[in-house]
Design a protein around this motif. Structure first.
Motif, PDB file in Angstrom:
ATOM      1  N   ALA A  14      64.080  24.984  51.603  1.00  0.00           N
ATOM      2  CA  ALA A  14      62.761  25.185  52.237  1.00  0.00           C
ATOM      3  C   ALA A  14      61.915  26.147  51.413  1.00  0.00           C
ATOM      4  CB  ALA A  14      62.934  25.709  53.650  1.00  0.00           C
ATOM      5  N   LEU A  15      62.606  27.202  50.936  1.00  0.00           N
ATOM      6  CA  LEU A  15      61.882  28.197  50.129  1.00  0.00           C
ATOM      7  C   LEU A  15      61.350  27.548  48.847  1.00  0.00           C
ATOM      8  CD1 LEU A  15      61.584  31.149  50.966  1.00  0.00           C
ATOM      9  CD2 LEU A  15      63.281  31.743  49.233  1.00  0.00           C
ATOM     10  N   GLY A  16      62.169  26.728  48.261  1.00  0.00           N
ATOM     11  CA  GLY A  16      61.766  26.017  47.046  1.00  0.00           C
ATOM     12  C   GLY A  16      60.564  25.117  47.300  1.00  0.00           C
ATOM     13  N   ALA A  18      58.419  25.417  49.725  1.00  0.00           N
ATOM     14  CA  ALA A  18      57.241  26.259  50.010  1.00  0.00           C
ATOM     15  C   ALA A  18      56.605  26.712  48.695  1.00  0.00           C
ATOM     16  CB  ALA A  18      57.642  27.457  50.856  1.00  0.00           C
ATOM     17  N   GLY A  19      57.482  27.045  47.731  1.00  0.00           N
ATOM     18  CA  GLY A  19      56.990  27.436  46.414  1.00  0.00           C
ATOM     19  C   GLY A  19      56.213  26.301  45.749  1.00  0.00           C
ATOM     20  N   VAL A  20      56.737  25.085  45.908  1.00  0.00           N
ATOM     21  CA  VAL A  20      56.053  23.921  45.332  1.00  0.00           C
ATOM     22  C   VAL A  20      54.680  23.755  45.986  1.00  0.00           C
ATOM     23  CG1 VAL A  20      56.097  21.393  45.141  1.00  0.00           C
ATOM     24  CG2 VAL A  20      58.168  22.718  44.673  1.00  0.00           C
ATOM     25  N   GLY A  21      54.655  23.876  47.324  1.00  0.00           N
ATOM     26  CA  GLY A  21      53.374  23.764  48.056  1.00  0.00           C
ATOM     27  C   GLY A  21      52.379  24.804  47.594  1.00  0.00           C
ATOM     28  N   LEU A  22      52.869  26.044  47.425  1.00  0.00           N
ATOM     29  CA  LEU A  22      52.010  27.141  46.972  1.00  0.00           C
ATOM     30  C   LEU A  22      51.459  26.851  45.572  1.00  0.00           C
ATOM     31  CD1 LEU A  22      51.137  30.118  47.700  1.00  0.00           C
ATOM     32  CD2 LEU A  22      53.080  30.848  46.330  1.00  0.00           C
ATOM     33  N   ALA A  23      52.360  26.394  44.694  1.00  0.00           N
ATOM     34  CA  ALA A  23      51.942  26.095  43.314  1.00  0.00           C
ATOM     35  C   ALA A  23      50.912  24.969  43.287  1.00  0.00           C
ATOM     36  CB  ALA A  23      53.161  25.731  42.477  1.00  0.00           C
ATOM     37  N   VAL A  24      51.153  23.944  44.114  1.00  0.00           N
ATOM     38  CA  VAL A  24      50.215  22.812  44.152  1.00  0.00           C
ATOM     39  C   VAL A  24      48.850  23.296  44.651  1.00  0.00           C
ATOM     40  CG1 VAL A  24      49.679  20.641  45.341  1.00  0.00           C
ATOM     41  CG2 VAL A  24      51.962  21.015  44.395  1.00  0.00           C
ATOM     42  N   ALA A  25      48.854  24.135  45.689  1.00  0.00           N
ATOM     43  CA  ALA A  25      47.578  24.639  46.238  1.00  0.00           C
ATOM     44  C   ALA A  25      46.819  25.430  45.179  1.00  0.00           C
ATOM     45  CB  ALA A  25      47.842  25.496  47.463  1.00  0.00           C
ATOM     46  N   LEU A  26      47.528  26.339  44.502  1.00  0.00           N
ATOM     47  CA  LEU A  26      46.848  27.193  43.515  1.00  0.00           C
ATOM     48  C   LEU A  26      46.406  26.387  42.288  1.00  0.00           C
ATOM     49  CD1 LEU A  26      48.935  30.489  43.744  1.00  0.00           C
ATOM     50  CD2 LEU A  26      46.763  29.930  44.821  1.00  0.00           C
ATOM     51  N   ALA A  27      47.251  25.417  41.905  1.00  0.00           N
ATOM     52  CA  ALA A  27      46.847  24.557  40.781  1.00  0.00           C
ATOM     53  C   ALA A  27      45.617  23.746  41.174  1.00  0.00           C
ATOM     54  CB  ALA A  27      48.001  23.638  40.391  1.00  0.00           C
ATOM     55  N   GLY A  28      45.615  23.284  42.427  1.00  0.00           N
ATOM     56  CA  GLY A  28      44.465  22.506  42.921  1.00  0.00           C
ATOM     57  C   GLY A  28      43.204  23.338  42.950  1.00  0.00           C
ATOM     58  N   VAL A  29      43.364  24.602  43.338  1.00  0.00           N
ATOM     59  CA  VAL A  29      42.199  25.487  43.434  1.00  0.00           C
ATOM     60  C   VAL A  29      41.546  25.697  42.070  1.00  0.00           C
ATOM     61  CG1 VAL A  29      41.689  27.946  43.704  1.00  0.00           C
ATOM     62  CG2 VAL A  29      42.771  26.691  45.549  1.00  0.00           C
ATOM     63  N   THR A  30      42.356  25.684  41.024  1.00  0.00           N
ATOM     64  CA  THR A  30      41.773  25.913  39.693  1.00  0.00           C
ATOM     65  C   THR A  30      41.334  24.623  39.004  1.00  0.00           C
ATOM     66  OG1 THR A  30      43.935  25.851  38.658  1.00  0.00           O
ATOM     67  CG2 THR A  30      43.104  28.015  39.291  1.00  0.00           C
TER      68      THR A  30
ATOM     69  N   ARG B  10      61.987  20.669  55.073  1.00  0.00           N
ATOM     70  CA  ARG B  10      61.414  20.648  53.718  1.00  0.00           C
ATOM     71  C   ARG B  10      59.914  20.353  53.761  1.00  0.00           C
ATOM     72  NH1 ARG B  10      66.146  17.804  51.969  1.00  0.00           N
ATOM     73  NH2 ARG B  10      64.990  15.834  52.055  1.00  0.00           N
ATOM     74  N   ARG B  11      59.552  19.353  54.582  1.00  0.00           N
ATOM     75  CA  ARG B  11      58.127  18.988  54.682  1.00  0.00           C
ATOM     76  C   ARG B  11      57.307  20.150  55.235  1.00  0.00           C
ATOM     77  NH1 ARG B  11      58.768  13.031  57.311  1.00  0.00           N
ATOM     78  NH2 ARG B  11      59.976  12.157  55.621  1.00  0.00           N
TER      79      ARG B  11
END
Lengths: 178, 171
Positions: A14-16, A18-30, B10-11
């Motif tokens: 889950a932590l992993g 969440a990290g992917v989601g965070l990275a996607v959001a920040l990459a999207g923002v830029t 996960r989702r």
């Protein structure tokens, strides 16, 4: 497998993600705002410290020069060197005979700069300042970042192929004739 | 935990991470400058060939000038006729004020008579009435400038209005 170790595995997963989601959001923002006319810039100097720190990413909106207000942080071509962009705070603005006369200054600077543009000319107004994201953006734009992004895409592709391969139904064996 | 449940975890984690990223950005919004800028206006008397104007420099100086007639600014100039004949005097703005041409309103009064009350464009076009100054006499002229309440886009604009006093010999 014990319940505790399974829970630990799910938690780590889950932590992993969440990290992917965070990275996607920040990459999207830029990467997404520039497609809609909102440039994203990386701050290279500390002239606006502490409001805008070195390594921050700023997202600019576009306004007409005459619509700027004192207190706005604006992005404009350097009065000395038109090829560089400066992001400083508006101290004073006067519009006269179709031209907008600005006095701007970096929060950490002692001296102000005076410049003018057509009143209807477009300049940037800072909408968001995202600390440290500029570093990540620059790293991503460099060779190591590109290699890392390519590696991630390859790994993702390999994992999809592996999963597809593993879930394919086994071919039935032909029956032996007697 | 079942496979289905861990898939939902996960989702949820992916969405939470995404929301965290957007929230991080949203928290760092930069507020726009909220300072309201007023207009800056100055009215000067242009040199008249046959008259002596006092003061010779700016007669009205407003910084800031807010919209609304109540916020009007006033100034006065005294015109003296040093010649030995009476002169008809007509005020006219010599140059356009630029960005405030359309909204800027001006009123000119001499000896209790309103010579002009309207937009600067009309004053520039020569719509003001004239008045007479007798030989060797002087006349105090009041000038009022304001922006109508309905004026928009006047903030931060600056304008210099020059009024010249056109003269011709009276009969």
């Amino acid at each position: 497998v014990s319940v505790a170790s399974r829970a630990l595995r799910v938690g780590a997963s889950a932590l992993g993600w969440a990290g992917v989601g965070l990275a996607v959001a920040l990459a999207g923002v830029t990467t997404v705002p520039p497609l809609f006319g909102y440039p994203v810039l990386t701050v290279l100097t500390g002239s606006m410290d502490p409001t805008v720190q070195v390594g921050s990413a700023v997202i600019d909106g576009t306004i007409q020069a005459a619509d700027a207000r004192p207190g706005d942080i604006v992005t404009f071509p350097s009065p000395r060197d038109g090829t560089k962009l400066i992001t400083h705070r508006v101290q004073r603005l006067t519009v006269k005979r179709g031209r907008a006369y600005f006095v701007t200054r970096g929060d950490a600077n002692d001296t102000a700069e005076r410049w003018n543009v057509r009143a209807g000319a477009e300049i940037g107004r800072v909408l968001f300042v995202i600390p440290r994201l500029g570093y990540a953006r620059q790293w991503m734009a460099g060779l190591p970042g590109r290699v890392a992004a390519l590696a991630l895409v390859l790994l993702w592709g390999v994992s999809i192929v592996r999963r597809t391969w593993a879930s394919a139904p086994a071919r039935p064996q032909p029956e032996a004739r007697t | 935990m079942s496979t289905k449940a861990s898939s939902w975890v996960r989702r949820a984690a992916l969405v939470a991470g995404f929301a965290l990223g957007l929230g991080y950005v949203a928290l760092h919004g930069v507020p726009a400058g909220s300072q309201v800028l007023q207009a800056r206006v100055s009215v000067i008397t242009a040199r008249a060939a046959d008259l002596v104007a006092s003061p010779s420099g700016p007669i009205v100086r407003a910084s800031p000038l807010r919209a609304g007639r109540a916020a009007r600014i006033r100034g006065a100039v005294t015109l003296r006729n040093p010649t030995d004949v009476a002169l008809f005097v007509e005020p006219r703005s010599t140059r356009r004020a630029g960005d405030l041409d359309l909204p800027l309103q001006i009123r000119i009064v001499a000896g209790g008579q309103t010579l002009f009350d309207g937009g600067l464009e009309a004053l520039h076009a020569g719509a003001a009435a004239s008045f007479t100054i007798g030989a060797g006499k002087r006349q105090r002229v009041l000038v009022e400038v304001w922006l109508p309440s309905s004026a928009r886009e006047y903030e931060s604009r600056a304008a210099d209005v020059a009024i010249e006093w056109r003269t011709r010999v009276g009969r």
